[in-house]
Motif scaffolding. Structure first.
Motif, PDB file in Angstrom:
ATOM      1  N   PHE A 183       0.878  -1.165   0.000  1.00  0.00           N
ATOM      2  CA  PHE A 183       0.000   0.000   0.000  1.00  0.00           C
ATOM      3  C   PHE A 183       0.916   1.215   0.000  1.00  0.00           C
ATOM      4  O   PHE A 183       1.875   1.261   0.771  1.00  0.00           O
ATOM      5  N   LEU A 184       0.601   2.194  -0.844  1.00  0.00           N
ATOM      6  CA  LEU A 184       1.322   3.455  -0.745  1.00  0.00           C
ATOM      7  C   LEU A 184       0.299   4.564  -0.528  1.00  0.00           C
ATOM      8  O   LEU A 184      -0.565   4.794  -1.370  1.00  0.00           O
ATOM      9  N   PHE A 185       0.377   5.200   0.626  1.00  0.00           N
ATOM     10  CA  PHE A 185      -0.558   6.283   0.947  1.00  0.00           C
ATOM     11  C   PHE A 185       0.015   7.615   0.463  1.00  0.00           C
ATOM     12  O   PHE A 185       1.188   7.894   0.673  1.00  0.00           O
ATOM     13  N   VAL A 186      -0.832   8.400  -0.190  1.00  0.00           N
ATOM     14  CA  VAL A 186      -0.403   9.695  -0.716  1.00  0.00           C
ATOM     15  C   VAL A 186      -1.372  10.780  -0.228  1.00  0.00           C
ATOM     16  O   VAL A 186      -2.521  10.480   0.081  1.00  0.00           O
ATOM     17  N   PRO A 187      -0.886  12.032  -0.170  1.00  0.00           N
ATOM     18  CA  PRO A 187      -1.747  13.077   0.405  1.00  0.00           C
ATOM     19  C   PRO A 187      -2.920  13.508  -0.473  1.00  0.00           C
ATOM     20  O   PRO A 187      -3.940  13.946   0.052  1.00  0.00           O
ATOM     21  N   THR A 188      -2.791  13.401  -1.796  1.00  0.00           N
ATOM     22  CA  THR A 188      -3.890  13.872  -2.665  1.00  0.00           C
ATOM     23  C   THR A 188      -4.140  12.899  -3.817  1.00  0.00           C
ATOM     24  O   THR A 188      -3.286  12.070  -4.151  1.00  0.00           O
ATOM     25  N   ILE A 189      -5.315  13.053  -4.427  1.00  0.00           N
ATOM     26  CA  ILE A 189      -5.684  12.250  -5.590  1.00  0.00           C
ATOM     27  C   ILE A 189      -4.671  12.474  -6.722  1.00  0.00           C
ATOM     28  O   ILE A 189      -4.236  11.541  -7.388  1.00  0.00           O
ATOM     29  N   GLU A 190      -4.272  13.751  -6.900  1.00  0.00           N
ATOM     30  CA  GLU A 190      -3.367  14.098  -8.002  1.00  0.00           C
ATOM     31  C   GLU A 190      -2.029  13.376  -7.871  1.00  0.00           C
ATOM     32  O   GLU A 190      -1.490  12.874  -8.849  1.00  0.00           O
ATOM     33  N   VAL A 191      -1.504  13.338  -6.653  1.00  0.00           N
ATOM     34  CA  VAL A 191      -0.221  12.656  -6.448  1.00  0.00           C
ATOM     35  C   VAL A 191      -0.365  11.184  -6.852  1.00  0.00           C
ATOM     36  O   VAL A 191       0.496  10.619  -7.521  1.00  0.00           O
ATOM     37  N   GLY A 192      -1.490  10.585  -6.476  1.00  0.00           N
ATOM     38  CA  GLY A 192      -1.742   9.192  -6.851  1.00  0.00           C
ATOM     39  C   GLY A 192      -1.741   9.009  -8.355  1.00  0.00           C
ATOM     40  O   GLY A 192      -1.119   8.078  -8.889  1.00  0.00           O
ATOM     41  N   GLY A 233      -4.881 -10.304  -5.320  1.00  0.00           N
ATOM     42  CA  GLY A 233      -3.467 -10.415  -5.645  1.00  0.00           C
ATOM     43  C   GLY A 233      -3.161 -10.086  -7.098  1.00  0.00           C
ATOM     44  O   GLY A 233      -2.070 -10.354  -7.589  1.00  0.00           O
ATOM     45  N   GLU A 234      -4.126  -9.483  -7.802  1.00  0.00           N
ATOM     46  CA  GLU A 234      -3.902  -9.170  -9.213  1.00  0.00           C
ATOM     47  C   GLU A 234      -3.186  -7.832  -9.409  1.00  0.00           C
ATOM     48  O   GLU A 234      -2.827  -7.467 -10.523  1.00  0.00           O
ATOM     49  N   LEU A 235      -3.024  -7.094  -8.321  1.00  0.00           N
ATOM     50  CA  LEU A 235      -2.239  -5.862  -8.346  1.00  0.00           C
ATOM     51  C   LEU A 235      -1.180  -5.993  -7.273  1.00  0.00           C
ATOM     52  O   LEU A 235      -1.459  -6.523  -6.202  1.00  0.00           O
ATOM     53  N   GLN A 236       0.033  -5.464  -7.582  1.00  0.00           N
ATOM     54  CA  GLN A 236       1.049  -5.544  -6.526  1.00  0.00           C
ATOM     55  C   GLN A 236       1.020  -4.301  -5.632  1.00  0.00           C
ATOM     56  O   GLN A 236       1.301  -4.381  -4.444  1.00  0.00           O
ATOM     57  N   LEU A 237       0.657  -3.185  -6.234  1.00  0.00           N
ATOM     58  CA  LEU A 237       0.684  -1.936  -5.471  1.00  0.00           C
ATOM     59  C   LEU A 237      -0.639  -1.198  -5.586  1.00  0.00           C
ATOM     60  O   LEU A 237      -1.158  -1.007  -6.684  1.00  0.00           O
ATOM     61  N   LEU A 238      -1.168  -0.788  -4.448  1.00  0.00           N
ATOM     62  CA  LEU A 238      -2.346   0.067  -4.461  1.00  0.00           C
ATOM     63  C   LEU A 238      -1.937   1.416  -3.885  1.00  0.00           C
ATOM     64  O   LEU A 238      -1.477   1.504  -2.744  1.00  0.00           O
ATOM     65  N   VAL A 239      -2.063   2.450  -4.724  1.00  0.00           N
ATOM     66  CA  VAL A 239      -1.749   3.808  -4.285  1.00  0.00           C
ATOM     67  C   VAL A 239      -3.072   4.422  -3.837  1.00  0.00           C
ATOM     68  O   VAL A 239      -4.052   4.393  -4.570  1.00  0.00           O
TER      69      VAL A 239
END
Ligand SMILES: [Zn+2]
Ligand SMILES: [Zn+2]
Length: 497
Positions: free
Chosen positions: A371-380, A414-420
């Motif tokens: 999981f990668l948490f980001v501050p805004t939708i745009e950054v994602g 498990g079909e995605l490795q990273l969820l932002v």
């Protein structure tokens, strides 16, 4: 709908305009007018001889609804009103010149709006704060059940759950049973992954056995839909009602309710026990009207219990029990801080800050999910294409994302490795073997409580009790330091040092 005040056999009644033509020999005191112009609404005494509708009782008991929300003919409702089984209430009232909403307790002027109303044919004020439940204006009354409450059916044994509680869970569970018995407001301050749902079962079972009505309220639909099957399995003989926007259970009655805090606004004086889960989570934490909704839905002699990993100062003053240890007995993963320079500048150039790139590529070989948490939708949205170029399958999600559930399901499979993700997934979503990072941990949206919740995503499963939690930042903040301290002190209390 307009109403007339009518006298029949010496008693005053409110009568809906369409029913006036059917009246036999009435004395009409006022012509049909908007309910707002009637200075006081006549209440009718209960006629115990009246054969009331059990179906209407079940539909309306405990709730406050608009006429539009009641699928019953007007004359049926009116019969019940005349016999004291239904009462009317003003929707919006002016007190000392200021509007007040009876449904959501809103008093903030900016949430009221006046319009030229087709119903009452004048300027009419309505509440925008609870508009998602249907427009409540000065000329729309709320209708509530005033007759006896529907009986509850108790079939023993109530609790079918036969799992084992950890020592820490047991202590909290016993305390909860006591608090509910004695009606003492109570807080369970349990770390993320403490197994809080199971701690509730005994207290709830006991209340249900005593014929009490119990409500578990949580701020988000996701949480309610996840909890519902677990409660149905644990309480198979109890009538359970699950309420959220779009739920099939609306209009059903029962003894154990699971509800989003919004749906709660339709209830008044009904629940003996209310358990508020994730009390500090958006939108409950910032929305005073939802606090009022909990108070309103609780019976006067009822009790409210709160449940969270990150209580506010206010809540900590309550009688409480800490559960500092996770159910599987392993410590909470402690966040690591990693300075990563001006990451915004890098992203603008379609590049990742070096430490983040390293962190990601390391997992490309180990295939571990992140999981990668980001501050805004745009950054994602900026991040995802860059990350995909590294060969990592990735999607970004946020609260208003229409494909949110689909993407989360894909990640779970498990079909995605990273969820932002933005902070929307800070609670609730549990994936067994995962590493978690925050990019831009210095941003204001990452409060102490948000960071503690995010760190709480790691190591929840007993087979994978550890994992990385890393805060990539461009300058350490108090919130970051306090979140780390919070986690370390819980670990100390849990007997880890
Ligand atoms: Zn309102
Ligand atoms: Zn109106």
């Amino acid at each position: 709908m307009r109403f007339a005040v009518v006298t029949v056999a010496g008693k005053e009644y409110l009568t809906p305009e369409p029913l006036l033509k059917d009246l036999v020999d009435p004395t009409v005191i006022s012509p049909p007018i908007s309910i707002r112009q009637i200075p006081s609404l006549p209440e009718t005494p209960i006629n115990s001889q009246f054969a009331f509708s059990k179906e209407l009782q079940s539909f309306l008991a405990g709730r406050e609804l608009l006429l539009d929300e009641l699928p019953y003919p007007l004359h049926v409702l009116h019969d019940h009103y005349q016999n004291g089984y239904i009462q009317y209430e003003y929707g919006i009232q002016f007190r000392a010149g200021y509007p007040h909403c009876s449904r959501c307790a809103n008093q903030e002027a900016e949430y009221f709006f006046a319009f030229v109303c087709a119903r009452c044919r004048q300027m009419c004020t309505y509440c925008r704060k609870c508009i998602m439940l249907g427009r409540l204006s000065q000329c729309t009354p709320l209708i509530r059940w005033a007759g006896p409450l529907p009986p509850v059916k108790i079939v023993e044994p109530i609790l079918a759950w036969d799992g084992q509680l950890s020592a820490e869970q047991s202590v909290a569970s016993d305390q909860l049973v006591q608090a509910i018995e004695k009606k003492t407001p109570f807080l369970i301050w349990a770390v993320c992954g403490a197994g809080k749902t199971e701690m509730l079962f005994q207290g709830i079972a006991q209340a249900l056995a005593r014929g009490r009505r119990v409500l578990l309220a949580a701020p988000r639909t996701d949480v309610i839909t996840e909890l519902t099957p677990r409660f149905i399995a644990a309480f198979p003989t109890t009538a359970i009602v699950s309420l959220y926007g779009g739920s099939d259970d609306r209009g059903k009655n029962g003894q154990l309710f699971l509800s989003t805090t919004h749906q709660l606004l339709r209830y008044r004086d009904y629940f003996d026990v209310i358990i508020v889960d994730e009390v500090d989570a958006f939108p409950y934490s910032i929305d005073q009207s939802l606090h009022c909704a909990v108070q309103k839905a609780q019976k006067e002699d009822g009790v409210t219990v709160f449940l969270t990993a990150t209580p506010s100062k206010e809540l900590k003053k309550l009688h409480h029990q800490k559960v500092p240890k996770r159910y599987h007995g392993y410590p909470l993963p402690v966040p690591e801080f990693q300075w990563c320079g001006n990451w915004k500048k890098k992203l603008a150039k379609r590049r990742l800050p070096q430490p983040l790139q390293l962190w990601l590529t390391k997992r490309l070989t180990s295939k571990k999910q992140m999981f990668l948490f980001v501050p805004t939708i745009e950054v994602g949205q900026q991040l995802v294409p860059i990350v995909r170029d590294l060969g990592i399958s990735s999607e970004s999600v946020h609260a208003e994302d229409e494909k949110r559930h689909e993407k989360v399901a894909k990640f779970r499979r498990g079909e995605l490795q990273l969820l932002v993700t933005t902070t929307i997934l800070e609670r609730g979503v549990t994936v067994p073997n995962i590493d978690v990072a925050v990019l831009g941990a210095e941003e204001a949206i990452f409060t102490e409580s948000a960071l503690v919740q995010i760190a709480g995503r790691v190591g929840r499963h007993k087979d994978y009790p550890s994992g990385d939690i890393i805060f990539f930042h461009y300058g350490k903040t108090m919130a970051m330091v306090e979140a780390k301290r919070h986690i370390e002190s819980m670990n100390e209390e849990g007997g880890f040092s």
